[in-house]
Design a protein around this motif. Structure first.
Motif, short mmCIF file in Angstrom:
data_model
loop_
_atom_site.label_atom_id
_atom_site.label_comp_id
_atom_site.label_asym_id
_atom_site.label_seq_id
_atom_site.Cartn_x
_atom_site.Cartn_y
_atom_site.Cartn_z
N THR A 76 -2.16 0.33 9.84
CA THR A 76 -1.22 0.27 8.71
C THR A 76 -1.96 0.41 7.38
OG1 THR A 76 0.17 -1.18 10.05
CG2 THR A 76 0.72 -1.05 7.73
N ASP A 77 -3.13 -0.20 7.29
CA ASP A 77 -3.94 -0.10 6.07
C ASP A 77 -4.35 1.36 5.82
OD1 ASP A 77 -5.52 -1.14 3.88
OD2 ASP A 77 -7.28 -0.77 5.12
N ASN A 78 -4.74 2.01 6.90
CA ASN A 78 -5.12 3.42 6.82
C ASN A 78 -3.92 4.29 6.37
OD1 ASN A 78 -7.31 5.00 7.30
ND2 ASN A 78 -6.68 5.59 9.35
N TYR B 172 -1.33 3.31 4.73
CA TYR B 172 -0.96 2.96 3.34
C TYR B 172 -1.82 3.77 2.35
CZ TYR B 172 0.10 -0.18 -0.64
OH TYR B 172 0.50 -0.72 -1.84
N SER B 173 -3.12 3.88 2.66
CA SER B 173 -3.98 4.70 1.79
C SER B 173 -3.48 6.14 1.77
CB SER B 173 -5.43 4.72 2.30
OG SER B 173 -5.93 3.43 2.35
N HIS B 174 -3.07 6.64 2.94
CA HIS B 174 -2.59 8.02 3.00
C HIS B 174 -1.28 8.20 2.23
CE1 HIS B 174 -5.16 8.74 6.83
NE2 HIS B 174 -5.86 8.72 5.72
N ILE B 175 -0.41 7.21 2.29
CA ILE B 175 0.84 7.28 1.51
C ILE B 175 0.49 7.43 0.02
CG2 ILE B 175 2.87 5.96 0.73
CD1 ILE B 175 2.92 4.72 3.61
N ARG B 176 -0.48 6.63 -0.42
CA ARG B 176 -0.85 6.65 -1.84
C ARG B 176 -1.54 7.95 -2.22
NH1 ARG B 176 -1.83 1.14 -4.65
NH2 ARG B 176 0.40 0.88 -4.87
N GLU B 177 -2.12 8.62 -1.23
CA GLU B 177 -2.74 9.93 -1.50
C GLU B 177 -1.74 11.07 -1.27
OE1 GLU B 177 -5.92 9.81 1.39
OE2 GLU B 177 -6.91 8.16 0.33
N ASN B 178 -0.45 10.71 -1.21
CA ASN B 178 0.63 11.70 -0.99
C ASN B 178 0.46 12.47 0.31
OD1 ASN B 178 2.25 11.22 -3.23
ND2 ASN B 178 0.74 12.29 -4.52
N MET C 82 -12.58 4.72 12.69
CA MET C 82 -11.78 4.14 11.60
C MET C 82 -12.60 3.06 10.89
SD MET C 82 -7.99 2.51 11.80
CE MET C 82 -7.69 3.31 13.35
N ARG C 83 -12.43 2.96 9.54
CA ARG C 83 -13.21 1.96 8.81
C ARG C 83 -12.80 0.55 9.27
NH1 ARG C 83 -9.61 4.11 4.47
NH2 ARG C 83 -7.75 2.86 4.80
N SER C 84 -13.75 -0.41 9.16
CA SER C 84 -13.40 -1.72 9.66
C SER C 84 -12.95 -2.66 8.54
CB SER C 84 -14.58 -2.32 10.41
OG SER C 84 -15.70 -2.26 9.56
N LYS C 85 -13.37 -2.38 7.28
CA LYS C 85 -12.97 -3.27 6.18
C LYS C 85 -11.66 -2.76 5.58
CE LYS C 85 -16.02 -6.00 3.52
NZ LYS C 85 -16.61 -6.17 2.24
N PRO C 86 -10.64 -3.63 5.53
CA PRO C 86 -9.37 -3.15 4.97
C PRO C 86 -9.48 -2.81 3.49
CG PRO C 86 -9.20 -5.43 5.71
CD PRO C 86 -10.58 -4.99 6.00
N VAL C 87 -8.79 -1.75 3.07
CA VAL C 87 -8.77 -1.37 1.66
C VAL C 87 -7.74 -2.24 0.93
CG1 VAL C 87 -8.20 0.51 0.07
CG2 VAL C 87 -9.48 0.99 2.14
N ILE D 202 7.87 1.86 -0.05
CA ILE D 202 8.14 0.82 0.93
C ILE D 202 8.85 1.39 2.16
CG2 ILE D 202 10.36 -0.14 0.10
CD1 ILE D 202 7.25 -2.10 0.83
N LEU D 203 9.68 2.43 1.94
CA LEU D 203 10.35 3.08 3.08
C LEU D 203 9.31 3.78 3.95
CD1 LEU D 203 13.40 4.77 1.30
CD2 LEU D 203 13.27 2.53 2.38
N LYS D 204 8.37 4.46 3.27
CA LYS D 204 7.32 5.17 4.01
C LYS D 204 6.44 4.17 4.76
CE LYS D 204 7.23 8.95 0.73
NZ LYS D 204 6.52 9.65 -0.32
N LEU D 205 6.12 3.08 4.07
CA LEU D 205 5.23 2.10 4.70
C LEU D 205 5.91 1.41 5.88
CD1 LEU D 205 2.44 0.83 4.69
CD2 LEU D 205 3.32 -0.93 3.16
N SER D 206 7.21 1.11 5.76
CA SER D 206 7.82 0.43 6.92
C SER D 206 7.93 1.40 8.09
CB SER D 206 9.14 -0.27 6.59
OG SER D 206 10.05 0.60 6.10
N LEU D 207 8.15 2.68 7.81
CA LEU D 207 8.18 3.65 8.91
C LEU D 207 6.80 3.82 9.54
CD1 LEU D 207 10.17 5.49 10.31
CD2 LEU D 207 9.76 7.24 8.59
#
Ligand code: BTN
Length: 245
Positions: free
Chosen positions: A176-178, A180-186, A1-6, A76-81
């Motif tokens: 969570t950062d990882n 979140y990127s996936h949520i944004r990539e659908n 996993m990448r170490s620098k947060p996006v 936000i629902l997806k991210l909190s889950l």
């Protein structure tokens, strides 16, 4: 996993004591950027769902993530889950216990609550901002009280040792950062099988407490592509949205 947060955790603000990390980030959101995280050693007025207080002595994790650039409110629902999934995965690697996501916003160790998540939104000018507040019982004594149906538990009670809070926070934020990127990539749908695997009470009748204080029996089944709960309700398959609670 990448170490620098996006996005999430690029900046982490650490405080010794605060009223509530959720309140602080929402009230002063202009000072912070999308994805900034606030962590406090203790909260003097920690808040939970149903307008309850959240007991926040030192030894626990109390943190909030600020989201200012929401493309759609469902994010936000997806991210909190998925932040619950990040916590479930992290805790699972630290204690020999089964950890579950109890819809909508808790993480359970067996039948005991170990973590609560409080997502909150606020309209600011033309924008909608959100915070996801996370409280985890780690080295602290968990709250007890008559409102808790099942006793709460802490990670150190389960594992028999104290844990380094910074390591836990780092793991949770990286995941969570990882996510979140996936949520944004659908790509939220990719997590549905794992979410279903760790859904508390899947296939069994459980009591769901609603915002109006009423309770309802449901059988949780899994999740939908937009982070709602698939369940059996009144004998029929139904979908429950977080706003309905
Ligand atoms: C629940 O009722 O289960 C949700 C509890 C959420 C507690 C966290 S601790 C960090 C953040 N700040 C708060 O005041 N509440 C959330």
């Amino acid at each position: 996993m990448r170490s620098k947060p996006v996005s999430i955790g690029r900046k982490i603000v650490r405080l010794q004591s605060v009223t509530s990390t959720n309140t602080e980030l929402l009230d002063r959101s202009d000072r912070y950027e999308n994805g900034d995280v606030m962590i406090a050693e203790e909260q003097r007025a920690g808040r939970g769902r149903y307008r309850r207080s959240w007991h926040s002595p030192s030894g626990g994790i109390y943190m909030s993530i600020l989201i200012k650039e929401m493309e759609k409110p469902e994010e936000i629902l997806k991210l909190s889950l998925l932040s619950a999934l990040a916590i479930q995965r992290t805790l699972s690697s630290l204690a020999n216990t089964a950890f579950y996501i109890k819809w909508p916003n808790d993480v359970y160790a067996g039948d005991s609550k170990i973590c609560g998540i409080l997502p909150e939104t606020r309209v600011q000018g033309k924008n909608l901002i959100a915070v996801i507040g996370i409280g985890i019982n780690v080295n602290n004594e968990p709250a007890s009280g008559i409102h808790l149906r099942n006793p709460a538990v802490s990670l150190c009670e389960l594992s028999g040792k104290k844990h380094d809070l910074n390591t836990l926070v780092k793991n949770i934020l990286q995941l969570t950062d990882n996510f979140y990127s996936h949520i944004r990539e659908n790509r939220f749908g990719e997590y549905l099988p794992e979410l279903e695997q760790c859904l508390y009470g899947r296939g069994k009748t459980i009591i769901l407490k609603k915002n109006d204080g009423q309770q309802e029996d449901i059988i949780p089944l899994g999740f939908t592509e937009d982070a709602a709960l698939r369940c059996i309700r009144n004998g029929k398959e139904d979908i429950l949205y977080m706003g309905e609670l």
